[in-house]
Design a protein around this motif. Structure first.
Motif, PDB file in Angstrom:
ATOM      1  N   UNK A 105       0.848  -1.193   0.000  1.00  0.00           N
ATOM      2  CA  UNK A 105       0.000   0.000   0.000  1.00  0.00           C
ATOM      3  C   UNK A 105       0.883   1.242   0.000  1.00  0.00           C
ATOM      4  N   UNK A 106       0.542   2.207  -0.849  1.00  0.00           N
ATOM      5  CA  UNK A 106       1.173   3.525  -0.808  1.00  0.00           C
ATOM      6  C   UNK A 106       0.267   4.480  -0.042  1.00  0.00           C
ATOM      7  N   UNK A 107      -1.033   4.437  -0.365  1.00  0.00           N
ATOM      8  CA  UNK A 107      -2.022   5.288   0.316  1.00  0.00           C
ATOM      9  C   UNK A 107      -3.285   4.469   0.523  1.00  0.00           C
ATOM     10  N   UNK A 108      -3.718   4.311   1.761  1.00  0.00           N
ATOM     11  CA  UNK A 108      -4.914   3.521   2.086  1.00  0.00           C
ATOM     12  C   UNK A 108      -6.150   4.395   2.276  1.00  0.00           C
ATOM     13  N   UNK A 109      -6.051   5.690   1.996  1.00  0.00           N
ATOM     14  CA  UNK A 109      -7.162   6.615   2.196  1.00  0.00           C
ATOM     15  C   UNK A 109      -8.292   6.310   1.219  1.00  0.00           C
ATOM     16  N   UNK A 110      -9.517   6.154   1.729  1.00  0.00           N
ATOM     17  CA  UNK A 110     -10.682   5.860   0.896  1.00  0.00           C
ATOM     18  C   UNK A 110     -10.824   6.897  -0.211  1.00  0.00           C
ATOM     19  N   UNK A 111     -10.900   6.438  -1.442  1.00  0.00           N
ATOM     20  CA  UNK A 111     -11.043   7.315  -2.604  1.00  0.00           C
ATOM     21  C   UNK A 111      -9.725   7.799  -3.173  1.00  0.00           C
ATOM     22  N   UNK A 112      -8.630   7.589  -2.449  1.00  0.00           N
ATOM     23  CA  UNK A 112      -7.299   8.010  -2.910  1.00  0.00           C
ATOM     24  C   UNK A 112      -6.309   6.842  -2.917  1.00  0.00           C
ATOM     25  N   UNK A 113      -6.803   5.610  -2.932  1.00  0.00           N
ATOM     26  CA  UNK A 113      -5.957   4.434  -2.790  1.00  0.00           C
ATOM     27  C   UNK A 113      -4.870   4.384  -3.865  1.00  0.00           C
ATOM     28  N   UNK A 114      -3.651   4.097  -3.435  1.00  0.00           N
ATOM     29  CA  UNK A 114      -2.509   3.916  -4.330  1.00  0.00           C
ATOM     30  C   UNK A 114      -1.763   2.662  -3.886  1.00  0.00           C
TER      31      UNK A 114
END
Length: 174
Positions: free
Chosen positions: A76-85
């Protein structure tokens, strides 16, 4: 709780199989589907740099020791909902140390992330030296695998546009 296929399962592995060829078959005739092998990390607190899945490629060295010669991992790079990377990385053994060979992240691909002299070589149909990066000298060759300068082109060059030359030390330009 451990399963062994063609062997007694190793207690440190949930599934332990011996063999050379494994096949997964899906018999649905639909055009948009096929066999799916799914790996899911189910975490109550997902965060950046969480390892999702890793495939280790191991063999033995001449001292009869198990060595991981290659690794493919996702994280995971970014686990933020709607911004997943996410990230996919290929690692390989180099002189006894595992090194990052290729890292694929949103909007960029990084070769030689460990800065260990890993060259990049792209071969074309008509030439074996279409594009070459010599990491140890920080030089790029087009049409050559022995670049003499920061950019060395062997062959014809066509430029549609403006070339700007500058020499800050002399204060002159052309």
């Amino acid at each position: 709780d451990n399963v062994g296929i063609d062997r007694t399962p190793d207690s440190s592995h949930t599934l332990d199989a011996t063999g050379q060829n494994y096949r997964f078959t899906y018999t649905n005739s639909g055009s948009g589907v096929g066999p799916l092998l799914k790996f899911k990390r189910n975490s109550a607190s997902p965060a950046a740099d969480d390892l999702l899945t890793a495939f280790n490629f191991s063999g033995e060295n001449d001292a009869d020791e198990e060595v991981r010669y290659g690794r493919l991992e996702t994280s995971i790079v970014d686990a933020t909902d709607g911004s997943e990377d996410g990230r996919v990385e290929i690692l390989g053994m180099n002189a006894g140390t595992e090194r990052s060979l290729l890292k694929l992240e949103p909007l960029k691909a990084t070769f030689n992330d460990d800065q260990q002299g890993q060259d990049v070589h792209i071969k074309g149909n008509a030439t074996s030296n279409l594009f070459y990066v010599d990491a140890s000298t920080s030089k790029v060759g087009i049409g050559t695998d022995t670049p003499a300068d920061i950019l060395h082109v062997v062959g014809d060059v066509k430029i549609d546009g403006t070339i700007t030359f500058s020499d800050q030390a002399a204060g002159a330009g052309a």
